[in-house]
Design a protein around this motif. Structure first.
Motif, PDB file in Angstrom:
ATOM      1  N   ASP A  11      55.951  23.772  31.243  1.00  0.00           N
ATOM      2  CA  ASP A  11      55.056  23.756  32.435  1.00  0.00           C
ATOM      3  C   ASP A  11      53.902  24.793  32.045  1.00  0.00           C
ATOM      4  N   ILE A  12      53.905  25.666  31.639  1.00  0.00           N
ATOM      5  CA  ILE A  12      52.984  26.625  31.344  1.00  0.00           C
ATOM      6  C   ILE A  12      51.783  25.696  30.469  1.00  0.00           C
ATOM      7  N   ALA A  13      52.517  25.397  29.507  1.00  0.00           N
ATOM      8  CA  ALA A  13      51.724  24.290  28.519  1.00  0.00           C
ATOM      9  C   ALA A  13      50.831  23.286  29.244  1.00  0.00           C
ATOM     10  N   GLU A  14      51.785  22.730  30.229  1.00  0.00           N
ATOM     11  CA  GLU A  14      51.034  21.564  30.902  1.00  0.00           C
ATOM     12  C   GLU A  14      50.266  22.003  32.008  1.00  0.00           C
ATOM     13  N   PHE A  15      50.057  23.127  32.462  1.00  0.00           N
ATOM     14  CA  PHE A  15      49.338  23.450  33.634  1.00  0.00           C
ATOM     15  C   PHE A  15      47.860  24.131  32.908  1.00  0.00           C
ATOM     16  N   ALA A  16      48.291  24.864  31.738  1.00  0.00           N
ATOM     17  CA  ALA A  16      47.191  25.590  31.265  1.00  0.00           C
ATOM     18  C   ALA A  16      46.273  24.874  30.440  1.00  0.00           C
ATOM     19  N   ASP A  17      44.997  24.784  30.621  1.00  0.00           N
ATOM     20  CA  ASP A  17      44.209  24.151  29.460  1.00  0.00           C
ATOM     21  C   ASP A  17      44.291  25.280  28.307  1.00  0.00           C
ATOM     22  N   VAL A  18      44.601  26.318  28.295  1.00  0.00           N
ATOM     23  CA  VAL A  18      44.674  27.322  27.150  1.00  0.00           C
ATOM     24  C   VAL A  18      45.315  28.351  27.770  1.00  0.00           C
ATOM     25  N   PHE A  19      46.550  28.686  26.701  1.00  0.00           N
ATOM     26  CA  PHE A  19      47.185  30.168  27.364  1.00  0.00           C
ATOM     27  C   PHE A  19      47.436  30.866  26.125  1.00  0.00           C
ATOM     28  N   TYR A  20      48.125  32.072  26.235  1.00  0.00           N
ATOM     29  CA  TYR A  20      48.723  32.485  25.041  1.00  0.00           C
ATOM     30  C   TYR A  20      49.955  33.079  25.321  1.00  0.00           C
ATOM     31  N   ILE A  21      50.922  33.089  24.166  1.00  0.00           N
ATOM     32  CA  ILE A  21      52.385  33.757  24.159  1.00  0.00           C
ATOM     33  C   ILE A  21      52.193  34.949  23.600  1.00  0.00           C
ATOM     34  N   GLY A  22      52.358  36.216  24.274  1.00  0.00           N
ATOM     35  CA  GLY A  22      52.129  37.420  24.171  1.00  0.00           C
ATOM     36  C   GLY A  22      53.372  37.851  23.185  1.00  0.00           C
ATOM     37  N   GLY A  23      53.048  38.580  22.038  1.00  0.00           N
ATOM     38  CA  GLY A  23      53.724  39.260  21.155  1.00  0.00           C
ATOM     39  C   GLY A  23      54.056  40.725  21.196  1.00  0.00           C
ATOM     40  N   THR A  24      52.877  41.315  21.339  1.00  0.00           N
ATOM     41  CA  THR A  24      52.704  42.667  21.148  1.00  0.00           C
ATOM     42  C   THR A  24      53.719  43.469  22.297  1.00  0.00           C
ATOM     43  N   LYS A  25      54.015  42.904  23.559  1.00  0.00           N
ATOM     44  CA  LYS A  25      54.878  43.514  24.575  1.00  0.00           C
ATOM     45  C   LYS A  25      56.156  42.954  24.552  1.00  0.00           C
ATOM     46  N   GLN A  26      56.375  42.249  23.615  1.00  0.00           N
ATOM     47  CA  GLN A  26      57.750  41.314  23.663  1.00  0.00           C
ATOM     48  C   GLN A  26      58.341  41.394  22.325  1.00  0.00           C
ATOM     49  N   GLY A  27      58.377  42.162  21.574  1.00  0.00           N
ATOM     50  CA  GLY A  27      59.286  42.570  20.268  1.00  0.00           C
ATOM     51  C   GLY A  27      58.459  42.264  19.014  1.00  0.00           C
ATOM     52  N   ALA A  28      57.418  41.968  19.200  1.00  0.00           N
ATOM     53  CA  ALA A  28      56.390  41.956  17.702  1.00  0.00           C
ATOM     54  C   ALA A  28      55.851  43.215  17.405  1.00  0.00           C
ATOM     55  N   LEU A  29      55.521  43.445  16.351  1.00  0.00           N
ATOM     56  CA  LEU A  29      54.556  44.744  16.136  1.00  0.00           C
ATOM     57  C   LEU A  29      53.288  44.651  17.037  1.00  0.00           C
ATOM     58  N   PHE A  30      52.690  43.300  17.003  1.00  0.00           N
ATOM     59  CA  PHE A  30      51.620  42.914  17.509  1.00  0.00           C
ATOM     60  C   PHE A  30      51.231  41.375  17.185  1.00  0.00           C
ATOM     61  N   GLY A  31      50.386  40.991  18.157  1.00  0.00           N
ATOM     62  CA  GLY A  31      50.130  39.443  17.800  1.00  0.00           C
ATOM     63  C   GLY A  31      50.242  38.588  19.209  1.00  0.00           C
ATOM     64  N   GLU A  32      49.508  37.719  19.289  1.00  0.00           N
ATOM     65  CA  GLU A  32      49.143  36.941  20.550  1.00  0.00           C
ATOM     66  C   GLU A  32      49.011  35.466  19.935  1.00  0.00           C
ATOM     67  N   ALA A  33      49.784  34.578  20.329  1.00  0.00           N
ATOM     68  CA  ALA A  33      49.707  33.015  19.990  1.00  0.00           C
ATOM     69  C   ALA A  33      48.926  32.390  20.966  1.00  0.00           C
ATOM     70  N   VAL A  34      47.677  32.047  20.554  1.00  0.00           N
ATOM     71  CA  VAL A  34      46.989  31.068  21.657  1.00  0.00           C
ATOM     72  C   VAL A  34      47.132  29.839  21.400  1.00  0.00           C
ATOM     73  N   VAL A  35      47.421  29.039  22.535  1.00  0.00           N
ATOM     74  CA  VAL A  35      47.681  27.498  22.655  1.00  0.00           C
ATOM     75  C   VAL A  35      46.856  26.832  23.306  1.00  0.00           C
ATOM     76  N   ILE A  36      45.899  25.955  22.701  1.00  0.00           N
ATOM     77  CA  ILE A  36      44.692  25.060  23.220  1.00  0.00           C
ATOM     78  C   ILE A  36      45.204  23.942  23.519  1.00  0.00           C
ATOM     79  N   CYS A  37      45.491  23.564  24.713  1.00  0.00           N
ATOM     80  CA  CYS A  37      46.001  22.302  25.268  1.00  0.00           C
ATOM     81  C   CYS A  37      44.857  21.267  25.443  1.00  0.00           C
ATOM     82  N   ASN A  38      43.568  21.779  26.079  1.00  0.00           N
ATOM     83  CA  ASN A  38      42.785  20.932  26.347  1.00  0.00           C
ATOM     84  C   ASN A  38      41.958  20.368  25.113  1.00  0.00           C
ATOM     85  N   ASP A  39      41.962  19.222  24.753  1.00  0.00           N
ATOM     86  CA  ASP A  39      41.015  19.072  23.452  1.00  0.00           C
ATOM     87  C   ASP A  39      39.689  19.523  23.482  1.00  0.00           C
ATOM     88  N   ASN A  40      39.053  19.617  24.716  1.00  0.00           N
ATOM     89  CA  ASN A  40      37.530  19.925  24.656  1.00  0.00           C
ATOM     90  C   ASN A  40      37.391  21.351  24.337  1.00  0.00           C
TER      91      ASN A  40
END
Lengths: 341, 341, 341, 341
Positions: free
Chosen positions: C192-221
């Motif tokens: 749903d997040i991926a459907e609603f957002a034009d762009v969003f990210y999945i946070g890694g730093t605060k959720q078990g990674a050493l660091f890192g955020e995964a940006v997901v760009i859904c909107n082609d533009n």
């Protein structure tokens, strides 16, 4: 139609046009390094009682605000400002474009208080996460404010003390400076402005010039290389003497203040006419702006012959509107308006 | 002393001052949204044969360059430009201040070639590390160049083709556009400029106006919200009609071109006088700038009565200097100079 | 001392360290163009049910926010955001540093409403002076918010509709995305997040990674040349595979969500323990943050053995404080805290 | 395939991974304000013999360069730099993105000379139009350079003197600092770097760390509020201790230099093998990069089993290529390469 929309509806005071015509074929170096500009700068220093100040002439207000503010702040600093301040609401983000956050303080009638500055500074520096927050690096106020209100000498003294205690420069936007200083309830002189401000400007555009703002840098620390900043911000007029000619004409014998006084008195006449008819006001003030609250039918009726600005809705049947006088407002125009009120 | 330092030594053509005086007490809305500006914009479109173009009036060149370029580029893009281009050398980094790199190409007499644009584009997009390098996102040329030279129709056609093939807009800085179009060896018309350029401007400051540059946006993709950019860059003159009045006066009946032609002819007379005496030139050109190479004693002698600019050292005993004519240069001034040569 | 200060107190989930050790001497090209990153991107697309999305790995949140926002906005545009939004208050003006104004909307418990977006857009475009005001060009929300609250599917649907109607992209800051999706009252899925957002990210730093955020760009533009933006903003990690390794480890079999769920449950246990003792809460929420309001003596007493953050003063004798759990919070740590409550 | 493409192909030295594993469940405050970072900073100061220096850990080179440079320069200033300098060619305009022009000086083998700095400064300040030109405000050099060459103590002394005479800070990019200091022909020590530079950094990413650059600010004037700049530029790692752990591991007992020395010696072995076969070199140097000029068939043949970078075309049948060793290059890998040469 007689228009009271703003204070930049007409051209310039005739003396300025005369001077432009007289000096037109004079040959002078560009970029404000001509004798007329030098003379005009001396006059500015003299009327400000600020013999050591640096004076620079820029073309317009937004440009001046962006140039001054970005020349003062470090990259991570922002500028404290009334939430209604021009830089916060009407410059299309020119300050942010230069990389800096505008830090708005809740304004009352366009004004902020010394205690708000102190609180903002304390709050920032006491925050253990201060480094994650924009640091307030200077204070911007408008005199008069965008709503035509003015700071008293006491208020400005306190604001200056707050700035000094926290070691942040005070920048006074004087786009309508004359109208403020000539307000009937103003207890400040131009020299006070020059004393309180680290940097300020004397607005020409809205006070009888074709265009132009005279920046006065009083604080030595802010003077270095300012002309580089002007150039980089696109504010260095090629035929810079045009600015010198105008400020000389306005300031050499007090014309600037005389014009402002006249405009303020015209505004008071309009104000009294509305008051006499029992209308209230959104804000009471004595500069060149009047904000009566009018029933819709009165507003509609007046708008047939006079131009004035809708300001804000008050209730279902009343709006606050703005009438603006200027150096160019004639007695006849005001007479006609009053007779219709 | 008669000065040939630059083309912005005097004020404005008398017709402009007359118009300013005539219209002075007219009341019009601010920021260029007045009937005079509308009229002037129509005239600009008409003289450019560009009926669909958007026209905007800004105050000065640096401001115009920064506003146009930053409105076109994406954050990671830069602008290709002759190494001698104004934006690269004489605007205190205004383009970089807006976040963009100027990408200089080796210039010959101020000009660049289509093949240089193609090479730069190819080199960028073929580089496996392209993402680590500023992407060329537009091309900036000056017409005439900062050295007074001009592009031929053939050269400009090729440049335009290179831009089109690589899908980058072409921006032509026309601060001295008239002087270029009226050069005796110019085979381009204003309508050609409007056809080749995605966006360009007609310079007023150096060609008879007090100040002002008329930006013409021909490419539909570059039009949207341009006025926001102007405002943010401090280029939206409150009394915007001053610009409309000036461009109307200059363009309504060809005055702009007549003045430019006159200045170019004056420059040619000066040029011929030096040539007749056997002096060479740093650059041959037919706009309003002349770059004779003079023995030091001649330079010194002339400088007693005439102002002109040192340009560059040629050898131990010779310097190239610049004489600049303008719309304001009188026959008498040139006669006196020639008689002394 | 057991610390509940934040969700980035420890290193990374052991699986990540194992993978780093295993792959350490592998030779791969830099800057995220390696096979592990490709694999991780595919996994991201798969878990998001967003087969056409572009995925990019950046190092930290502030960098990600600044890179995404400045890649989307035109120079004169700003970003609508809750007044409590991270970009408005805790990134030292990184957005303004990139030239853009943050446009705060009054937040309730960290959230904004669709109607506020609509009002802001209407207000802007209906203003006759719109060109003098920063144009809202995108919407930023955090999921969960900085206060741990979450949007419902209905709320997000409305926000998305408002954005679509006004043609502004929606950017969802998912620095703590997992904690939000696993909240007991969350009716949204990652897709749903991926459907609603034009762009969003999945946070890694605060959720078990050493660091890192995964940006997901859904909107082609918004996809074109994004890597240039990453590089320019200093976010392109040389050993980019480190990010691929981490996101692969977290997402390949649902570890990311399992860890988040556990942390949320730990927070609920803490919450219930306070509730059982009759303490109220500043905000009710079901992610990994708990904001009990404690009498000063209780706060003082607990602080001898546990680290937690002072949040805000409630009255003379009570403060709201924050306890934060994470993927690393052990049952024992929570047991000890509860036994002391 | 054995890859010699770059010095960031592998992960980190095993000691670093061990430390990360050991300390993984430790709870520490974020953003580099933990005891490990403090310890690591002390070690940095100690190995630099710079007891009063400020030390900060950032994640990557581009970020570090942009943060340092934009923290030092005034808005109208630019940074002098070799035309081949990393900030000029391989950072997607990160410096310009921060508002500043990179001022390239013609480089010879990646190096600039003190006299070029003096000339640039003189030229600027002697120019009557200086205000129209970007003012050089600092000097950036890389040690070793992007081509692996190094400055001698004499050269650096002269550069420092030029900087001091003109009062511009010297910034040394030490992304590969260790490889430079351990070059067989290097007569500089780390403490010399710390003495010559106003600010420099010790690169971790390319020298055995997973990532990380240790900025050392020696000049007191550049220290104030630097952490604000780091945060604003997105360079403040939440789990900052990761950087402390790595730099402590690398610097506490000289591992950093030992690894660099080994890599330099491997490069020399490769170099000698090519020389023994009669091949020439694009550049002679003694750091971890080797640039042999190879006949195409040799290049093609070697590329079947070894990865190395095409650098530039020399003539129709010869190319210069780059072999890069690192802390991770094994004796066996080099043996195999040499046996094939």
């Amino acid at each position: 139609m007689i228009l009271f929309y703003s204070d930049y509806l007409e051209g310039a005071h005739p003396r300025i046009l005369e001077r432009l015509v007289e000096t037109n074929m004079m040959q002078t170096p560009g970029y404000g390094e001509d004798p007329v500009c030098e003379e005009a700068k001396d006059i500015v220093r003299s009327v400000c009682r600020a013999g050591n100040a640096d004076v620079h002439f820029l073309v317009g207000g937004t440009q001046t605000n962006a140039t001054v503010i970005s020349s003062v702040l470090k990259p991570y600093q922002g500028v404290l400002c009334a939430s209604s301040g021009h830089i916060n609401v009407h410059e299309t983000g020119a300050i942010e474009h230069s990389g800096h956050k505008v830090l708005p303080l809740a304004a009352e009638n366009g004004k902020i208080k010394a205690c708000q500055i102190r609180e903002a500074m304390e709050q920032h520096f006491q925050d253990p996460s201060a480094e994650h927050i924009v640091q307030p690096g200077m204070v911007y106020i408008s005199f008069p404010t965008e709503l035509g209100t003015i700071y008293s000498k006491e208020e400005l003294t306190e604001i200056k003390e707050a700035c000094s205690d926290w070691e942040v420069p005070l920048f006074i936007d004087g786009a309508r400076l004359g109208y403020g200083l000539e307000a009937s309830d103003c207890n400040l002189l131009l020299k006070d402005i020059a004393e309180f401000a680290d940097v300020f400007y004397i607005g020409g555009t809205k006070q009888g010039a074709l265009f132009g703002e005279a920046v006065v840098i009083c604080n030595d620390n802010l003077k270095k290389d300012f002309r580089y900043n002007i150039k980089q911000n696109g504010g260095m007029l090629a035929k810079g003497r045009l600015l010198g000619i105008q400020f000389k004409a306005l300031l050499e014998d007090g014309l600037y203040f005389k014009l402002a006084r006249k405009a303020d008195r015209q505004a008071e006449r309009i104000s009294e006419a509305f008051r006499a008819k029992g209308y209230g006001f959104l804000i009471e003030n004595h500069t060149n702006q009047v904000f009566p609250i009018l029933p819709e039918e009165v507003e509609k009726d007046l708008s047939r012959d006079f131009g004035f600005e809708f300001w804000q809705k008050i209730d279902e049947h009343h709006n606050a509107v703005r009438f603006c006088t200027s150096w160019a407002t004639s007695d006849e125009a005001v007479d006609q308006l009053i007779s219709r009120i």
